[in-house]
Design an enzyme around this catalytic site. Structure first.
Site, PDB file in Angstrom:
ATOM      1  N   GLU A 109       0.833  -1.213   0.000  1.00 60.25           N
ATOM      2  CA  GLU A 109       0.000   0.000   0.000  1.00 60.25           C
ATOM      3  C   GLU A 109       0.865   1.260   0.000  1.00 60.25           C
ATOM      4  OE1 GLU A 109      -2.818   1.314  -0.285  1.00 60.25           O
ATOM      5  OE2 GLU A 109      -4.396  -0.181   0.012  1.00 60.25           O
TER       6      GLU A 109
ATOM      7  N   ARG B   8      -8.513   0.605  12.723  1.00 54.91           N
ATOM      8  CA  ARG B   8      -7.083   0.920  12.614  1.00 54.91           C
ATOM      9  C   ARG B   8      -6.898   2.031  11.592  1.00 54.91           C
ATOM     10  NH1 ARG B   8      -5.141  -0.635   7.730  1.00 54.91           N
ATOM     11  NH2 ARG B   8      -5.919  -2.546   6.727  1.00 54.91           N
TER      12      ARG B   8
ATOM     13  N   ASN C 216      -5.576   3.759   8.164  1.00 54.10           N
ATOM     14  CA  ASN C 216      -5.534   3.275   6.793  1.00 54.10           C
ATOM     15  C   ASN C 216      -4.745   4.251   5.923  1.00 54.10           C
ATOM     16  OD1 ASN C 216      -6.247   1.051   5.128  1.00 54.10           O
ATOM     17  ND2 ASN C 216      -7.818   2.289   4.133  1.00 54.10           N
TER      18      ASN C 216
ATOM     19  N   ASN D 119     -10.201   5.637   2.365  1.00 54.63           N
ATOM     20  CA  ASN D 119      -9.108   5.155   1.516  1.00 54.63           C
ATOM     21  C   ASN D 119      -8.540   6.284   0.664  1.00 54.63           C
ATOM     22  OD1 ASN D 119      -7.411   3.001   0.666  1.00 54.63           O
ATOM     23  ND2 ASN D 119      -9.147   1.609   0.723  1.00 54.63           N
TER      24      ASN D 119
ATOM     25  N   ASP E  45      -9.662   1.787  -4.412  1.00 50.70           N
ATOM     26  CA  ASP E  45      -8.723   1.738  -3.296  1.00 50.70           C
ATOM     27  C   ASP E  45      -7.853   2.996  -3.327  1.00 50.70           C
ATOM     28  OD1 ASP E  45      -6.902   0.915  -1.281  1.00 50.70           O
ATOM     29  OD2 ASP E  45      -7.004  -1.170  -1.875  1.00 50.70           O
TER      30      ASP E  45
END
Length: 294
Positions: free
Chosen positions: A17, A100, A102, A146, A196
């Site tokens: 990521e 959490r 991101n 995101n 995403d």
């Protein structure tokens, strides 16, 4: 495009990521969330090294010479890229235990915007971490905050919520760091893909990695799809422009959650990919910490 997507690094990441281009070094930083790693990749040599963070690490930002701002499971910290030392900065109190950090990115004023992801629908949020060390809640009732970014003129902020398959646009005020007037820019809810990570080019187009889509897509500033590029893997996760002219597109991917059959179909899942484009990206913004935040 001048060429097709190339496999650049056999990383086999579980959840690659947040690729970030460092123009000074001409290198790419990126993370493998579930393997607790911040990677530093040199395209000129093909050398990739990593720092073990000891915790989930989901987002990074340049923060001066030899330093990154990193988002761990529930805290922000500095990572020294010479020594590997991690210095905690801010503990985030999430409203739900299954939440959490991101994706995240810096704005033109050096503020770090970081979203969260929650197992409970609507319990994630978007935060803004300022150079003075203060944290502000900017948006709520998200599920998977995101890919995010800003238009080239700085008047529009973009935010992806992957769960409802949407990319939103907001009015943005750079001086105050405020967002308003949310509207749906891209709606992919009729497809079995989730938008995403996000990158913006200098023409104002939005590039989105489509999780479970075997592709990345490009949308113009009006939200209309203008390009879709096939990938050899099922789950591309994020992307950023880099290279000496910011025309090279670097793309991360994931292998997490795939069955053995799916991994065989997408053998390169978790690898790092590269695409030479006819588009130019936006320069990477850095976190500009105040003297007392170090």
């Amino acid at each position: 495009m001048s060429q097709s997507v190339k496999n650049l690094l056999a990383a086999r990441a579980r959840l690659g990521e947040c690729p970030v281009w460092d123009a000074d070094r001409q290198q790419l930083f990126w993370v493998d969330i579930y393997n607790h790693r911040v990677h530093q990749f040199d395209p000129a040599t093909g050398r990739d090294r990593y720092f073990d963070t000891g915790d989930l690490v989901s987002a990074i930002a340049l923060a001066g010479s030899d330093r990154l701002l990193i988002a761990l499971r529930d805290r922000l910290a500095f990572l020294n890229t010479q020594t590997g030392e991690i210095v905690s900065l801010y503990q985030i109190e999430f409203p739900h235990p299954d939440t959490r950090c991101n994706d995240g990115k810096c704005d033109s004023q050096g503020r770090f915007w970081i979203g969260s992801i929650s197992e409970a629908p609507g319990q994630a949020a978007l935060y803004r971490y300022d150079p003075d060390g203060s944290l502000h809640v900017m948006e709520t009732e998200l599920t998977i905050s995101n890919g995010l970014g800003w238009s080239p003129d700085g008047s529009t902020f973009y935010l992806t919520d992957s769960a409802p398959h949407k990319i939103y646009a907001y009015d943005y005020e750079a001086a105050t760091g405020t967002i308003s007037n949310r509207r749906i820019l891209v709606d992919l809810s009729k497809e079995a893909v989730e938008p995403d990570g996000l990158a913006i080019d200098e023409q104002g187009n939005l590039w989105s990695a489509l999780w479970d889509g075997w592709c990345i897509a490009c949308f113009n500033p009006a939200g209309q799809e203008i390009l879709r590029i096939k990938m050899p893997i099922q789950r591309p996760t994020s992307l950023t422009f880099g290279g000496s002219h910011l025309t090279d597109l670097y793309i991360t991917s994931a292998s997490v959650g795939l069955s053995q059959t799916e991994i065989q179909q997408g053998f390169y899942a978790g690898d790092l990919f590269y695409l030479s484009t006819n588009f130019s990206g936006m320069p990477t913004r850095q976190f500009l910490s105040s003297p007392g935040v170090q």
